[in-house]
Design an enzyme around this catalytic site. Structure first.
Site, mmCIF file in Angstrom:
data_model
loop_
_atom_site.group_PDB
_atom_site.id
_atom_site.type_symbol
_atom_site.label_atom_id
_atom_site.label_comp_id
_atom_site.label_asym_id
_atom_site.label_seq_id
_atom_site.Cartn_x
_atom_site.Cartn_y
_atom_site.Cartn_z
ATOM 1 N N SER A 102 1.703 -9.696 -0.748
ATOM 2 C CA SER A 102 1.414 -8.259 -0.704
ATOM 3 C C SER A 102 1.641 -7.610 0.655
ATOM 4 C CB SER A 102 -0.022 -8.023 -1.162
ATOM 5 O OG SER A 102 -0.908 -8.789 -0.368
ATOM 6 N N GLU A 112 -9.699 6.059 2.933
ATOM 7 C CA GLU A 112 -10.515 5.011 3.538
ATOM 8 C C GLU A 112 -9.578 3.864 3.843
ATOM 9 O OE1 GLU A 112 -10.047 5.215 0.315
ATOM 10 O OE2 GLU A 112 -9.347 3.157 0.014
ATOM 11 N N LYS A 165 0.816 -1.225 0.000
ATOM 12 C CA LYS A 165 0.000 0.000 0.000
ATOM 13 C C LYS A 165 0.844 1.268 0.000
ATOM 14 C CE LYS A 165 -4.189 -1.824 0.156
ATOM 15 N NZ LYS A 165 -5.085 -1.685 -1.014
#
Lengths: 266, 403
Positions: B388, B121, B99
């Protein structure tokens, strides 16, 4: 551009005895279907120039907490587009006020455009507002509705630039829905001074009435909108607040709503 | 300094209107349209400016630890006894997940656009933490919307965001998870659009977000391609990544879309199973619809109401998916399968025990597919899994889960 006959909604707004014309909103199925039905009659008796028929949606992005909550309850009551059309079928003979369906896009897509248009025509619905369908995405629906003489009413926001205002105005029919300020629906204290300017701008490009919504809730607002020559006032959240407040007593709720409308236009 | 963003486009999509054929678009209230055009212009300028991209990659390198390793996972390779398994270690990024790639990119862009207030968010909290981190670094105010249910599941990440100086706003509407946090962030943006930049954490939302997030995440696939060619002198035979909104997978897949020999597989969350109503498998069970500004596969009922998603993994607990994935599903270039909670938790345990790597529950969905895939492979095959994120945040969820 060829001169076109003005639509039923357009005519009703400019010929309204109330200045600005009164355009109330009904969240269908809130607090239940029976009450929604009563509201259509109440608003018609109080001289509404048009009534917005609000379809509940699971993710109402443009709405504040008041309509979000009403929408949630309506969904819990099992309301959907088909049941809304059924309700409109029941009151169709009595309604002389033009009705405007207000729905987010996804329920309409899911219902299917052909079905949707057939029902709109069958129930004498005069116009449609889709708050998450901006001009860029609207071409197909816009053409279909036009062919069927149903108004597609677009929103103009204080963030819309001149070029956009021009383009939106050209594609709209019925009236232009001017959003009072940035933000979601809900009660507001006062309106920006910019509003008069935007309203004027719209009127230089298109011969359509302008109605302001999002936050209209007080007699001062109505007076203010009249002063800046706005043609219509769209009122939603403040009605739902009143219904909330008197939810145990239906008759009292209707009486309070009636008093509230008279107070707004005193 | 040379950057590793993928500038070679496999196709000319999205088009001018932000569409991947029929998917995508800009279905938002009029108030946001001018902000989306402003963002699109700023992003296009940045993306075509090598000095912006070099500056960003330099930051990713020195601050976040890029390039992340492509690790040959010897032990699970031995365990399955078939093809060679590599893990792209996005879990080794600063803040513990991919991210940060997107958060650094968007926050740097916001800074250049002169926006002072950032909103985001978050589901699992990884995007919230990444955005809060980038905001701390760039000196911008940060507010993060998070479903109340997720603030409980991911309490540690809530504390991390606060420590980083962000304000966490719990969201009580709907299922109190990622979908509702996203709706609330959009409402905030509608109200404060003039001074606020909205950092979306996945390849979802209105144009230009899906393309922008994909492009910032394209470092994953671009690096992987160079790394695997260096190690094996050939392209992988299989690429696996998990899909919630789809950002780590889009970032991984993008560089390989025109390499026909590469089998590309996306894994979405089946939750309790795709034949139950407790699922987040929007491509297996959904139909095209509009949610959060774009047209894509979405879980919905017969009347177009968005259904609540369910997955043990907060990051995959979303009823929609990025529009480019919907396009890739219909074009057939990427195959999509779903993985249940049980399978993901099993994979979570396996990787921890065999490799000493605790994977995020999200990534565990990609790892879980190895159970099905590996028996079909042979020893010459090369499999790359996008790992990830790291799984420390998921310990409570896994400990409370009974297999």
């Amino acid at each position: 551009m060829a001169q076109e006959a003005i639509s039923k909604i357009h005519k009703s707004i400019i010929e309204s005895g109330k200045k600005p014309a009164f355009i109330p909103f009904v969240e269908v199925g809130y607090p239940d279907m029976e009450f929604s039905k009563e509201l259509f009659y109440l608003f018609q008796q109080n001289g509404a120039a048009a009534i917005e028929v609000g379809i509940p949606f699971s993710d109402p992005l443009a709405d504040g907490p008041i309509i979000q909550n009403a929408s949630k309850i309506a969904l819990q009551n099992g309301v959907n587009l088909q049941k809304t059309f059924d309700l409109l079928g029941e009151i169709k003979q009595d309604m002389s006020v033009p009705l405007i369906l207000f729905s987010y896009l996804n329920p309409v897509l899911s219902f299917g455009t052909d079905n949707f248009v057939r029902e709109l025509k069958d129930k004498n619905v005069a116009g449609v507002i889709i708050p998450d369908l901006p001009l860029e995405e609207a071409e197909e629906l816009s053409i279909t509705l036009k062919e069927n003489n149903i108004d597609l009413i677009f929103l103009v926001s204080p963030t819309s630039d001149n070029e956009r205002i021009k383009n939106i105005s050209k594609k709209s029919s019925g009236f232009i829905y001017l959003v009072s300020s940035t933000g979601v629906t809900g009660v507001r204290e006062s309106f920006s001074t910019m509003l008069a300017g935007i309203c004027k701008k719209i009127k230089t490009v298109v011969a359509l009435p302008v109605a302001v919504g999002f936050g209209v809730s007080k007699p001062e607002h109505i007076k203010n909108l009249k002063e800046i020559k706005v043609d219509g006032a769209i009122i939603a959240s403040s009605f739902i607040k009143i219904i909330d407040q008197y939810s145990e007593n239906r008759l009292l709720a209707l009486k309070k709503l009636d008093e509230y409308i008279k107070m707004l236009y005193q | 300094m040379k950057h590793y963003f993928e500038k070679q486009e496999p196709y000319k999509l999205p088009n001018q209107q932000g569409r991947f054929e029929k998917f995508g678009g800009k279905y938002v209230p009029e108030t946001l349209i001018s902000a989306l055009f402003e963002l699109e212009n700023a992003f296009n300028k940045a993306w075509n400016d090598d000095s912006f991209l070099n500056e960003l990659y330099n930051l990713m390198k020195n601050y976040s630890g890029r390039p992340t390793p492509l690790y040959f996972a010897k032990e699970i390779t031995k365990y399955y006894g078939k093809g060679k398994i590599y893990l792209k270690r996005e879990d080794l990024n600063h803040t513990g997940a991919h991210k940060i790639n997107n958060a650094l990119g968007q926050v740097m862009l916001a800074k250049k656009m002169g926006k002072h207030r950032i909103i985001a968010e978050t589901g699992a909290g990884q995007h919230g933490v990444a955005t809060a981190t980038a905001c701390a670094l760039f000196g911008l105010d940060c507010e993060v919307y998070m479903g109340e249910e997720d603030t409980k599941r991911q309490a540690l990440n809530v504390e991390r965001m606060k420590l980083l100086g962000a304000k966490v706003i719990p969201v009580f509407s709907g299922s109190k998870t990622l979908k509702d946090a996203t709706s609330e962030a959009i409402r905030d943006w509608v109200a404060n659009v003039e001074n606020t930049y909205y950092v979306i954490g996945s390849t979802v939302g209105p144009h230009p977000y899906p393309v922008m997030v994909r492009n910032f995440q394209s470092v994953i696939g671009k690096e992987t391609k160079l790394q695997i060619l260096e190690k094996e002198n050939k392209l992988p035979d299989y690429l696996l990544a998990c899909i919630g909104g789809g950002s780590n997978s889009m970032g991984m897949f993008y560089s390989f879309l025109n390499d026909e020999s590469v089998n590309i597989i996306g894994l979405e969350a089946a939750g309790a199973g795709i034949d139950t109503d407790k699922t987040a498998a929007s491509m297996a069970k959904g139909t095209p619809g509009v949610l959060h500004g774009s047209l894509s596969y979405v879980l919905q009922d017969a009347y177009g109401q968005i259904q609540e998603a369910y997955s043990i993994s907060a990051g995959l607990d979303y009823p929609g998916v990025g529009p480019e994935h919907s396009y890739l599903k219909e074009s057939g270039r990427v195959k999509y399968f779903s993985i249940t909670d049980d399978e993901a938790v099993t994979a979570f345990n396996l990787l921890s025990k065999k490799e000493g790597i605790v994977p995020a529950l999200e990534s565990s969905h990609a790892l879980a597919y190895l159970e099905k895939l590996m028996p079909k492979t042979n020893r010459k095959d090369i499999i790359v899994v996008c790992l990830s994120g790291r799984g420390d945040k998921d310990l409570t969820s896994v400990l409370n889960y009974t297999l």
